[in-house]
Scaffold this active site. Structure first.
Site, PDB file in Angstrom:
ATOM      1  CE  LYS A 195       3.350   0.699  -0.905  1.00 46.45           C
ATOM      2  NZ  LYS A 195       1.983   1.451  -0.242  1.00 46.45           N
ATOM      3  N   GLY A 199     -11.428  -8.886   0.704  1.00 51.56           N
ATOM      4  CA  GLY A 199     -10.281  -8.652   1.621  1.00 51.56           C
ATOM      5  C   GLY A 199     -10.712  -7.941   2.935  1.00 51.56           C
ATOM      6  N   GLY A 248      -8.958  -7.218   5.730  1.00 47.06           N
ATOM      7  CA  GLY A 248      -7.713  -6.815   6.707  1.00 47.06           C
ATOM      8  C   GLY A 248      -8.184  -5.381   7.276  1.00 47.06           C
ATOM      9  CB  VAL A 308      -8.302  -1.003   4.286  1.00 48.68           C
ATOM     10  CG1 VAL A 308      -9.372   0.022   3.504  1.00 48.68           C
ATOM     11  CG2 VAL A 308      -7.073  -0.378   4.384  1.00 48.68           C
TER      12      VAL A 308
HETATM   13  P1  NAI Z   1      -4.008  -6.120   5.022  1.00 48.43           P
HETATM   14  O1  NAI Z   1      -3.012  -7.110   4.853  1.00 48.43           O
HETATM   15  O2  NAI Z   1      -4.511  -5.825   6.506  1.00 48.43           O
HETATM   16  O3  NAI Z   1      -5.506  -6.846   4.491  1.00 48.43           O
HETATM   17  C1  NAI Z   1      -5.218  -7.569   3.454  1.00 48.43           C
HETATM   18  C2  NAI Z   1      -6.427  -8.694   3.455  1.00 48.43           C
HETATM   19  O4  NAI Z   1      -6.664  -9.328   2.126  1.00 48.43           O
HETATM   20  C3  NAI Z   1      -6.141  -9.625   4.174  1.00 48.43           C
HETATM   21  O5  NAI Z   1      -7.134 -10.133   5.157  1.00 48.43           O
HETATM   22  C4  NAI Z   1      -5.909 -11.065   3.354  1.00 48.43           C
HETATM   23  O6  NAI Z   1      -6.115 -12.382   3.920  1.00 48.43           O
HETATM   24  C5  NAI Z   1      -6.814 -10.590   2.393  1.00 48.43           C
HETATM   25  N1  NAI Z   1      -6.540 -11.354   0.938  1.00 48.43           N
HETATM   26  C6  NAI Z   1      -5.240 -11.437   0.371  1.00 48.43           C
HETATM   27  N2  NAI Z   1      -5.578 -12.001  -0.939  1.00 48.43           N
HETATM   28  C7  NAI Z   1      -6.828 -12.369  -0.946  1.00 48.43           C
HETATM   29  C8  NAI Z   1      -7.687 -12.727  -1.943  1.00 48.43           C
HETATM   30  N3  NAI Z   1      -7.216 -13.545  -3.264  1.00 48.43           N
HETATM   31  N4  NAI Z   1      -9.059 -12.781  -1.680  1.00 48.43           N
HETATM   32  C9  NAI Z   1      -9.609 -12.484  -0.442  1.00 48.43           C
HETATM   33  N5  NAI Z   1      -8.821 -11.699   0.326  1.00 48.43           N
HETATM   34  C10 NAI Z   1      -7.585 -11.801   0.152  1.00 48.43           C
HETATM   35  O7  NAI Z   1      -3.918  -5.278   4.133  1.00 48.43           O
HETATM   36  P2  NAI Z   1      -4.991  -3.587   4.228  1.00 48.43           P
HETATM   37  O8  NAI Z   1      -3.741  -2.629   4.966  1.00 48.43           O
HETATM   38  O9  NAI Z   1      -6.139  -3.609   4.686  1.00 48.43           O
HETATM   39  O10 NAI Z   1      -4.680  -3.042   2.859  1.00 48.43           O
HETATM   40  C11 NAI Z   1      -5.511  -3.693   1.756  1.00 48.43           C
HETATM   41  C12 NAI Z   1      -5.166  -3.105   0.306  1.00 48.43           C
HETATM   42  O11 NAI Z   1      -5.393  -1.580   0.533  1.00 48.43           O
HETATM   43  C13 NAI Z   1      -3.651  -3.264   0.044  1.00 48.43           C
HETATM   44  O12 NAI Z   1      -3.501  -3.230  -1.392  1.00 48.43           O
HETATM   45  C14 NAI Z   1      -2.866  -2.003   0.431  1.00 48.43           C
HETATM   46  O13 NAI Z   1      -1.927  -1.641  -0.653  1.00 48.43           O
HETATM   47  C15 NAI Z   1      -3.948  -0.957   0.025  1.00 48.43           C
HETATM   48  N6  NAI Z   1      -4.109   0.268   0.905  1.00 48.43           N
HETATM   49  C16 NAI Z   1      -4.027   0.215   2.430  1.00 48.43           C
HETATM   50  C17 NAI Z   1      -3.784   1.236   3.011  1.00 48.43           C
HETATM   51  C18 NAI Z   1      -3.738   1.235   4.503  1.00 48.43           C
HETATM   52  O14 NAI Z   1      -4.255   2.456   5.385  1.00 48.43           O
HETATM   53  N7  NAI Z   1      -3.620   0.178   5.260  1.00 48.43           N
HETATM   54  C19 NAI Z   1      -3.576   2.731   2.416  1.00 48.43           C
HETATM   55  C20 NAI Z   1      -3.793   2.660   0.856  1.00 48.43           C
HETATM   56  C21 NAI Z   1      -3.997   1.372   0.264  1.00 48.43           C
END
Ligand code: NAI
Length: 356
Positions: free
Chosen positions: A80, A181, A183, A185
């Protein structure tokens, strides 16, 4: 603190610190294991309170990738990268091109892709400097690009499986799910849950994203600090890690935690605390592997879209094996899944030594 003094560094093969003054890049690449193949895992861009926190995040995330890739049956090890976000990013493309040069210097021991804070355009900038990158999507290919929808689908299928395991209905219709969250996912997961008839409660620190879920999925929006303890059946953490600690567990009212966020538990002991509270935990590194399956399909050029879907559909079967092992061995689901993954890594290690 020196990197190898860090409590989470014990089993890592390598930790690389990178700095490029011209672009402002400061980053860490942690390689946990290459026993099964090159270390693969996304690149996170985040503002950390200090360098020790960034190092700890990189180390834990890399270890989780080893377990995730092993249980997903991928010929990939675990690694990572984290980029310590500067106060302001001048030329974003130059920052990621510099990161790409650092990845390239590792000669393929580490393969990067998107994670929190990074997107497809960033990986395109990385690809200016290295071929050891995925999650871009190549012209004319049926797989690849943004891994988030695939991660969401795997989490959704796993959630349905875990709900059935608990004696719940075959579908998630009418089941109350809280998504933390929204984002890449979380938004896709919300869509799948909405289509399945689940009742959604959501939160995001970005109010625009929360309002989107309200208008598109009829979700109830609540304050970020209230989401884990909301009165729901299932909590799906899809923001950042380390959010489930003793205090959160004491307040939780759900019966199942199943979400995408990496390293949801603050400590390993929290897995046992969840068992004590009667809350089933679907380990993140078991259920969120849809994204790395997509990344691997694009990078290794070994799977078409149908094969990728079959791989993602295997995630609930892997989860069921983990749940069964945990029940049989009277251990937490996290302990059961780690044991299964470590077994796979140990079995592969002699092969890697011979090749070297
Ligand atoms: P992202 O950055 O697109 O979305 C994260 C979202 O969480 C954002 O909208 C942000 O504003 C929100 N957020 C942050 N802190 C928060 C809180 N305290 N309360 C509520 N919302 C909050 O990230 P993504 O890509 O959606 O990933 C989400 C999680 O899944 C991460 O932990 C990532 O490591 C994990 N993950 C993602 C994968 C992927 O394909 N994108 C694959 C495997 C794991």
């Amino acid at each position: 603190m020196l990197p190898f003094d860090h409590p989470d560094a014990a089993d890592h093969e390598a930790v690389h610190f990178l700095r490029d003054a011209a672009s402002g890049l400061e980053a860490i690449i942690a390689i946990h294991s290459t026993a099964l193949g090159p270390a693969a895992g996304g690149c996170r861009l985040w503002r950390y309170p200090n360098r020790d926190d960034a190092l700890g995040d990189a180390l834990r995330l890399a270890e989780g990738m080893s377990y995730k890739n092993a249980l997903a049956g991928l010929p990939l090890g675990g690694g990572k990268a984290v980029i310590l976000a500067p106060a302001s990013i001048g030329d974003r493309s130059a920052l990621f091109a510099a990161f790409g040069r650092a990845v390239n210097a590792l000669g393929g021991r580490y393969i990067t892709a998107e994670d929190v804070g990074t997107r497809v355009d960033d990986m395109k900038a990385v690809a200016r400097s290295t071929a050891y990158v995925s999650g871009i999507g190549a012209d004319g290919r049926s797989v690849g690009g943004d891994p988030s929808p695939h991660t969401a689908r795997g989490v959704f299928l796993a959630m349905r499986e875990a709900w059935r395991w608990l004696g719940g209905s075959e579908s998630l219709e009418g089941v109350r799910v809280a998504v933390q969250g929204l984002g890449g996912v979380g938004r896709h997961l919300g869509q799948l849950l909405h289509e399945a008839g689940a009742q959604l409660t959501v939160s995001d620190i970005d109010p625009v994203r929360a309002q989107y879920a309200r208008s598109q999925f009829g979700a109830t929006v609540i304050e970020p600090q209230a989401i884990l303890a909301s009165d729901v059946d299932i909590v799906a953490p899809c923001a950042l890690g380390g959010i489930i600690d003793a205090a959160a567990i004491a307040r939780m009212r759900c019966v199942l935690v199943c979400g995408a966020a990496n390293n949801q538990l603050a400590t390993l002991a929290d897995a046992d605390a969840l068992v004590d509270r009667g809350i089933l935990f679907a380990p993140d590194f078991v259920v969120n592997s849809g994204g790395i399956m997509s990344v691997a399909a694009e990078y290794l050029r070994a799977s078409d879209a149908d094969e990728l879907q079959r791989q993602i559909e295997s995630i609930p079967l892997t989860l069921r094996r983990v749940l069964q092992a945990a029940q049989d061995n009277r251990q937490s689901t996290v302990a059961a899944a780690r044991d299964m993954a470590q077994h796979l890594l140990a079995a592969a290690a002699p092969k890697a030594t011979q090749v070297a």
